[in-house]
Write a protein that holds these residues in place. Structure first.
Motif, PDB file in Angstrom:
ATOM      1  N   GLY A 360      21.629 -34.487 -80.765  1.00 25.40           N
ATOM      2  CA  GLY A 360      20.255 -34.336 -80.285  1.00 25.40           C
ATOM      3  C   GLY A 360      20.009 -35.075 -78.986  1.00 25.40           C
ATOM      4  O   GLY A 360      19.320 -34.565 -78.085  1.00 25.40           O
ATOM      5  N   ILE A 361      20.580 -36.281 -78.846  1.00 23.79           N
ATOM      6  CA  ILE A 361      20.424 -37.031 -77.595  1.00 23.79           C
ATOM      7  C   ILE A 361      21.105 -36.296 -76.448  1.00 23.79           C
ATOM      8  O   ILE A 361      20.583 -36.212 -75.326  1.00 23.79           O
ATOM      9  CB  ILE A 361      20.983 -38.453 -77.761  1.00 23.79           C
ATOM     10  N   GLY A 362      22.293 -35.728 -76.697  1.00 27.57           N
ATOM     11  CA  GLY A 362      22.982 -34.952 -75.662  1.00 27.57           C
ATOM     12  C   GLY A 362      22.143 -33.785 -75.196  1.00 27.57           C
ATOM     13  O   GLY A 362      22.014 -33.521 -73.980  1.00 27.57           O
ATOM     14  N   ALA A 363      21.546 -33.058 -76.175  1.00 22.98           N
ATOM     15  CA  ALA A 363      20.703 -31.918 -75.818  1.00 22.98           C
ATOM     16  C   ALA A 363      19.471 -32.374 -75.049  1.00 22.98           C
ATOM     17  O   ALA A 363      19.042 -31.723 -74.075  1.00 22.98           O
ATOM     18  CB  ALA A 363      20.290 -31.174 -77.087  1.00 22.98           C
ATOM     19  N   THR A 364      18.873 -33.499 -75.455  1.00 30.46           N
ATOM     20  CA  THR A 364      17.666 -34.005 -74.794  1.00 30.46           C
ATOM     21  C   THR A 364      17.953 -34.396 -73.344  1.00 30.46           C
ATOM     22  O   THR A 364      17.184 -34.057 -72.422  1.00 30.46           O
ATOM     23  CB  THR A 364      17.120 -35.217 -75.566  1.00 30.46           C
ATOM     24  N   ILE A 365      19.052 -35.110 -73.116  1.00 36.42           N
ATOM     25  CA  ILE A 365      19.382 -35.556 -71.753  1.00 36.42           C
ATOM     26  C   ILE A 365      19.633 -34.359 -70.841  1.00 36.42           C
ATOM     27  O   ILE A 365      19.134 -34.301 -69.706  1.00 36.42           O
ATOM     28  CB  ILE A 365      20.601 -36.494 -71.785  1.00 36.42           C
ATOM     29  N   ALA A 366      20.416 -33.388 -71.326  1.00 38.39           N
ATOM     30  CA  ALA A 366      20.692 -32.209 -70.502  1.00 38.39           C
ATOM     31  C   ALA A 366      19.408 -31.453 -70.179  1.00 38.39           C
ATOM     32  O   ALA A 366      19.206 -30.979 -69.045  1.00 38.39           O
ATOM     33  CB  ALA A 366      21.682 -31.295 -71.227  1.00 38.39           C
ATOM     34  N   THR A 367      18.520 -31.331 -71.173  1.00 38.55           N
ATOM     35  CA  THR A 367      17.252 -30.621 -70.959  1.00 38.55           C
ATOM     36  C   THR A 367      16.368 -31.326 -69.939  1.00 38.55           C
ATOM     37  O   THR A 367      15.773 -30.693 -69.045  1.00 38.55           O
ATOM     38  CB  THR A 367      16.493 -30.486 -72.292  1.00 38.55           C
ATOM     39  N   MET A 368      16.280 -32.645 -70.061  1.00 41.38           N
ATOM     40  CA  MET A 368      15.420 -33.401 -69.147  1.00 41.38           C
ATOM     41  C   MET A 368      15.932 -33.373 -67.714  1.00 41.38           C
ATOM     42  O   MET A 368      15.151 -33.331 -66.758  1.00 41.38           O
ATOM     43  CB  MET A 368      15.303 -34.845 -69.638  1.00 41.38           C
ATOM     44  N   LEU A 369      17.250 -33.385 -67.541  1.00 41.04           N
ATOM     45  CA  LEU A 369      17.814 -33.449 -66.196  1.00 41.04           C
ATOM     46  C   LEU A 369      17.679 -32.135 -65.423  1.00 41.04           C
ATOM     47  O   LEU A 369      17.774 -32.136 -64.189  1.00 41.04           O
ATOM     48  CB  LEU A 369      19.285 -33.871 -66.259  1.00 41.04           C
ATOM     49  N   VAL A 370      17.505 -31.010 -66.133  1.00 37.33           N
ATOM     50  CA  VAL A 370      17.360 -29.732 -65.428  1.00 37.33           C
ATOM     51  C   VAL A 370      15.891 -29.336 -65.269  1.00 37.33           C
ATOM     52  O   VAL A 370      15.596 -28.224 -64.804  1.00 37.33           O
ATOM     53  CB  VAL A 370      18.126 -28.602 -66.159  1.00 37.33           C
ATOM     54  N   GLN A 371      14.984 -30.222 -65.653  1.00 35.51           N
ATOM     55  CA  GLN A 371      13.566 -29.925 -65.441  1.00 35.51           C
ATOM     56  C   GLN A 371      13.273 -29.848 -63.931  1.00 35.51           C
ATOM     57  O   GLN A 371      13.915 -30.526 -63.124  1.00 35.51           O
ATOM     58  CB  GLN A 371      12.699 -30.996 -66.094  1.00 35.51           C
ATOM     59  N   PRO A 372      12.310 -29.046 -63.532  1.00 33.49           N
ATOM     60  CA  PRO A 372      12.027 -28.861 -62.088  1.00 33.49           C
ATOM     61  C   PRO A 372      11.726 -30.150 -61.344  1.00 33.49           C
ATOM     62  O   PRO A 372      12.106 -30.293 -60.169  1.00 33.49           O
ATOM     63  CB  PRO A 372      10.790 -27.936 -62.103  1.00 33.49           C
ATOM     64  N   ASP A 373      11.090 -31.134 -62.016  1.00 29.75           N
ATOM     65  CA  ASP A 373      10.759 -32.364 -61.307  1.00 29.75           C
ATOM     66  C   ASP A 373      11.954 -33.293 -61.147  1.00 29.75           C
ATOM     67  O   ASP A 373      11.882 -34.270 -60.404  1.00 29.75           O
ATOM     68  CB  ASP A 373       9.625 -33.105 -62.032  1.00 29.75           C
ATOM     69  N   VAL A 374      13.078 -33.001 -61.855  1.00 29.72           N
ATOM     70  CA  VAL A 374      14.304 -33.778 -61.699  1.00 29.72           C
ATOM     71  C   VAL A 374      15.298 -33.009 -60.840  1.00 29.72           C
ATOM     72  O   VAL A 374      15.888 -33.547 -59.898  1.00 29.72           O
ATOM     73  CB  VAL A 374      14.919 -34.137 -63.071  1.00 29.72           C
ATOM     74  N   GLY A 375      15.518 -31.749 -61.201  1.00 30.75           N
ATOM     75  CA  GLY A 375      16.265 -30.855 -60.342  1.00 30.75           C
ATOM     76  C   GLY A 375      17.767 -30.988 -60.321  1.00 30.75           C
ATOM     77  O   GLY A 375      18.400 -30.615 -59.337  1.00 30.75           O
ATOM     78  N   TRP A 376      18.363 -31.523 -61.381  1.00 30.50           N
ATOM     79  CA  TRP A 376      19.831 -31.607 -61.423  1.00 30.50           C
ATOM     80  C   TRP A 376      20.425 -30.220 -61.641  1.00 30.50           C
ATOM     81  O   TRP A 376      19.863 -29.393 -62.375  1.00 30.50           O
ATOM     82  CB  TRP A 376      20.272 -32.525 -62.547  1.00 30.50           C
ATOM     83  N   PRO A 377      21.590 -29.929 -61.040  1.00 27.73           N
ATOM     84  CA  PRO A 377      22.276 -28.664 -61.367  1.00 27.73           C
ATOM     85  C   PRO A 377      22.763 -28.697 -62.815  1.00 27.73           C
ATOM     86  O   PRO A 377      22.980 -29.771 -63.385  1.00 27.73           O
ATOM     87  CB  PRO A 377      23.437 -28.631 -60.372  1.00 27.73           C
ATOM     88  N   TRP A 378      22.949 -27.516 -63.381  1.00 27.62           N
ATOM     89  CA  TRP A 378      23.283 -27.441 -64.809  1.00 27.62           C
ATOM     90  C   TRP A 378      24.563 -28.174 -65.153  1.00 27.62           C
ATOM     91  O   TRP A 378      24.658 -28.851 -66.185  1.00 27.62           O
ATOM     92  CB  TRP A 378      23.369 -25.977 -65.244  1.00 27.62           C
ATOM     93  N   TRP A 379      25.586 -28.061 -64.270  1.00 25.83           N
ATOM     94  CA  TRP A 379      26.870 -28.676 -64.582  1.00 25.83           C
ATOM     95  C   TRP A 379      26.784 -30.201 -64.557  1.00 25.83           C
ATOM     96  O   TRP A 379      27.416 -30.889 -65.362  1.00 25.83           O
ATOM     97  CB  TRP A 379      27.939 -28.188 -63.602  1.00 25.83           C
ATOM     98  N   ALA A 380      25.986 -30.752 -63.641  1.00 23.64           N
ATOM     99  CA  ALA A 380      25.829 -32.208 -63.575  1.00 23.64           C
ATOM    100  C   ALA A 380      25.035 -32.712 -64.770  1.00 23.64           C
ATOM    101  O   ALA A 380      25.327 -33.790 -65.324  1.00 23.64           O
ATOM    102  CB  ALA A 380      25.142 -32.600 -62.272  1.00 23.64           C
ATOM    103  N   ALA A 381      24.034 -31.936 -65.195  1.00 23.36           N
ATOM    104  CA  ALA A 381      23.239 -32.336 -66.354  1.00 23.36           C
ATOM    105  C   ALA A 381      24.088 -32.365 -67.617  1.00 23.36           C
ATOM    106  O   ALA A 381      23.989 -33.297 -68.436  1.00 23.36           O
ATOM    107  CB  ALA A 381      22.069 -31.371 -66.525  1.00 23.36           C
ATOM    108  N   ILE A 382      24.949 -31.351 -67.777  1.00 23.17           N
ATOM    109  CA  ILE A 382      25.819 -31.316 -68.956  1.00 23.17           C
ATOM    110  C   ILE A 382      26.825 -32.467 -68.918  1.00 23.17           C
ATOM    111  O   ILE A 382      27.070 -33.142 -69.920  1.00 23.17           O
ATOM    112  CB  ILE A 382      26.541 -29.957 -69.039  1.00 23.17           C
ATOM    113  N   ALA A 383      27.404 -32.725 -67.733  1.00 27.72           N
ATOM    114  CA  ALA A 383      28.368 -33.813 -67.604  1.00 27.72           C
ATOM    115  C   ALA A 383      27.722 -35.157 -67.926  1.00 27.72           C
ATOM    116  O   ALA A 383      28.307 -36.003 -68.628  1.00 27.72           O
ATOM    117  CB  ALA A 383      28.951 -33.830 -66.189  1.00 27.72           C
TER     118      ALA A 383
END
Length: 676
Positions: A360-383
């Motif tokens: 759940g923490i992994g899913a939460t971090i990836a979700t938060m990092l790809v939010q528009p106000d953060v703007g991380w690319p998907w691969w960086a958020a997953i990593a």
């Protein structure tokens, strides 16, 4: 050794002990309980550091501070408990801690040839196969393997602690003959034994230890059993130096030929059928023997899947429809992925109850990092998410291995604490959607029909080539290989499974307005993880060490394996895999929320691994077990949902399947113990 001393507080275990050991001779070390024999050999082996005195090796003073120091000199010890891992085979045990590798992978064929040569040189001829698990061997065979393991590494001195203890007559003769051959090959041998009949059967020299002091030592011809007993109990004798025994008259060192104790009545070679191809009938009989002995692999769970499918199909014709089958695999993918992580921990004989909320923490971090106000690319958020979950696993592993807290307590605390961390990250806002389509497609996207065929064909070609080349290489190297017909059957079965999967995936399973077809992305993702972890556990030193620790942690420690580091790394890999499973979970829902039930998920995950065949006792399991168990869990949930049964019935049915799987595990374990 000259004047060797060793104290444990106020207890003086060695009080100026002397001992001389010569190459090409068997020196029997005898003494009553508490005489200091074990302390003496552990001082030579580097387990204990001497408090006084001197050790000379080949005429030069040496200092032995650790087992590595003694091994570097050429000293090997075979302890009374043998320090073998029952779940590993003969070759794996003989090379434990000293595995040979090629390009980062285990050189299995090279090690197998070397093991066969060593066993052949020692005339160990009662093994059916050197690829048999040690758990399946008799006491005499196990002792022979432990001795052979000790002499593989250019040993000059081999110390045997009670090598014939708890052995039958035939097995004792076999081991004594092996001890004699070691000396005849020029090695120095020290044998500790309470059995004076065994001592006088093989010894060239006898040393008597009493209360930490060497009261007598010399050629065996100067001793007889009554004199040895008198020296062991009183420390002196008027007969010392006056005994002259004719070795031939006493039958000393006149040993019978090794006898077969394999239970077949015929002697076996160390490598059965070396350089030959087994017939199909012989191969089938070998498989049946393994199944009868409880080594059935994934057969029970495969039969269980077939039975479950037949039952649900008879009740609802939609169960085996293409759309439902693909949906079933997608549903089970989360359990499969997190379950593969749990396998790492279960192999150690531990458990991790926190993986649900780690996911759940992994899913939460990836979700938060790809939010528009953060703007991380998907691969960086997953990593980043996977790095964070791996760090959580490393933290728990450190607490378990360094602080030595029980894994159950640490991971139970993790279950509670990580749930709080997840809520803190999400806040009280409830559900957070995932705006990145690439992450959403991990569970919801599909390959094109042509893409599914191309990917499957590539995998099948690689598998077929590797399988054929490996079998041919083993035959060319003089090792046992399955018949070509079996190789063809393996490749054919894999091809059939791949074709069925692609055909089912390519059937249109949507509605006319929203057509859906093609293999889901998540299926190749699960396959890649399965392949990667299978290679890591089956073909690398790390994987070998994990299995060894789960089978016999003390044997692994004596083999020089860093138990704390390996255990910590296993918990880290488990959490990393769970993080990926959590991202797939969020991808299916296209969001993550505070309603994430990590507690229920981890219970299903443990059930997934165990139902698939991974042992709760450690040392036996495979990532494939989690995949098959995930199919079982998903099939039960999916089938009962089609039948309209309530959730309560689904939970009870899953519980019954789990109990049945654990029962099979316990029965197999007990059968192995009874066989020994």
């Amino acid at each position: 050794m000259r004047g060797l001393e060793k104290n444990f507080g106020a207890v003086q275990a060695l009080a100026g002990a002397d001992l001389e050991v010569y190459p090409g001779q068997v020196t029997a070390l005898v003494g009553d309980n508490g005489a200091g024999k074990s302390v003496l050999i552990k001082t030579i082996a580097g387990i204990h550091a001497a408090d006084g005195g001197e050790i000379q090796w080949q005429g030069k003073p040496v200092r032995i501070h650790s087992p590595r120091d003694s091994a570097a000199l050429g000293i090997e010890v075979v302890y009374q408990d043998l320090a073998l891992c029952d779940n590993l085979d003969v070759v794996e045990n003989m090379f434990l801690g000293r595995e040979r590798t090629a390009r980062g992978l285990l050189a299995e064929d090279d090690m197998e040839r070397a093991a066969a040569e060593t066993l052949s040189g020692l005339q160990v001829t009662t093994l059916r196969s050197i690829r048999a698990p040690v758990a399946a061997l008799s006491g005499g065979q196990r002792q022979s393997i432990a001795v052979a393991k000790a002499v593989m590494w250019n040993s000059k001195l081999v110390i045997l602690d009670e090598p014939t203890a708890a052995l039958g007559v035939a097995q004792t003769r076999q081991v004594l003959a092996l001890v004699r051959r070691l000396a005849d090959q020029g090695l120095a041998v020290v044998m500790i034994s309470h059995n004076l009949n065994d001592v006088f059967a093989v010894a060239d020299r006898i040393a008597v230890l009493r209360l930490g002091q060497m009261v007598a030592q010399g050629p065996a011809e100067e001793f007889d059993p009554p004199l040895a007993v008198e020296l062991m109990t009183t420390g002196r004798s008027d007969r010392l130096g006056k005994v002259k025994v004719d070795p031939e008259a006493e039958g000393r060192r006149v040993l019978p030929e090794p006898v077969d104790d394999s239970g077949t009545g015929t002697s076996r070679t160390a490598v059965v059928g070396a350089g030959q191809v087994q017939s199909l009938g012989a191969y089938a009989r070998s498989l049946w023997t393994k199944v009868a002995a409880g080594q059935s692999g994934v057969l029970p769970v495969v039969l269980g899947v077939i039975l479950i499918a037949a039952i649900f199909q008879s009740q609802n014709a939609k169960f085996l429809s293409p759309g439902n089958l693909v949906n079933l695999l997608v549903q089970g993918s989360v359990f499969m992925l997190i379950g593969m992580g749990e396998v790492f921990v279960l192999l150690l004989g531990e458990i991790d109850l926190s993986l649900g909320f780690v996911a759940g923490i992994g899913a939460t971090i990836a979700t938060m990092l790809v939010q528009p106000d953060v703007g991380w690319p998907w691969w960086a958020a997953i990593a980043a998410a996977l790095a964070c979950t791996a760090a959580l696993g490393a933290l728990q592993g450190t607490l378990i291995t360094r602080v030595r807290l029980p894994s159950f307590v640490v991971t139970l605390a993790g279950l509670l604490g990580f749930q709080g961390v997840m809520i803190e990250l999400l806040g009280t806002g409830g559900t957070i959607p995932i705006p990145d389509e690439t992450i959403n497609n991990l569970a919801n996207g599909t390959l094109s029909r042509a893409g599914g065929w191309a990917l499957t064909l590539l995998v099948l070609v690689v598998y077929a080539v590797q399988t054929a080349l490996r079998d041919r290489q083993r035959r060319n190297s003089g090792l046992v290989a399955p018949p070509p017909g079996v190789t063809a059957l393996k490749v054919g079965a894999a091809a059939l499974a791949g074709i069925v999967l692609v055909v089912v995936s390519n059937v249109a399973r949507g509605v006319p307005r929203f057509p859906l077809y093609g293999m889901p992305w998540v299926i190749p993702i699960v396959f890649v993880v399965l392949t990667g972890w299978s290679v890591l556990l089956g073909r690398t030193r790390l994987g070998r060490f994990i299995y060894a620790i789960g089978g016999n942690a003390e044997a692994a420690r004596r083999a020089g394996i860093n138990l704390a580091a390996i255990r910590t790394l296993a918990f880290t890999l488990a959490a990393l895999t769970a993080g990926l499973g959590g991202i797939i979970y969020a991808s299916r829902l296209r969001s993550i929320s505070t309603s994430f039930d990590g507690g229920t998920i981890v219970l299903y995950v443990v059930a997934t691994a165990v139902i698939g065949g991974t042992s709760l006792f450690g040392g036996r399991g495979h990532p494939l077990h989690a995949v098959l168990g995930g199919v079982v869990i998903a099939a039960i949930v999916n089938g009962m949902a089609l039948l309209g049964l309530p959730a309560a019935v689904q939970l009870m049915a899953t519980a019954l399947v789990l109990l049945a799987s654990v029962t099979v595990d316990v029965v197999v374990r007990r059968r192995g113990e009874t066989a020994r």
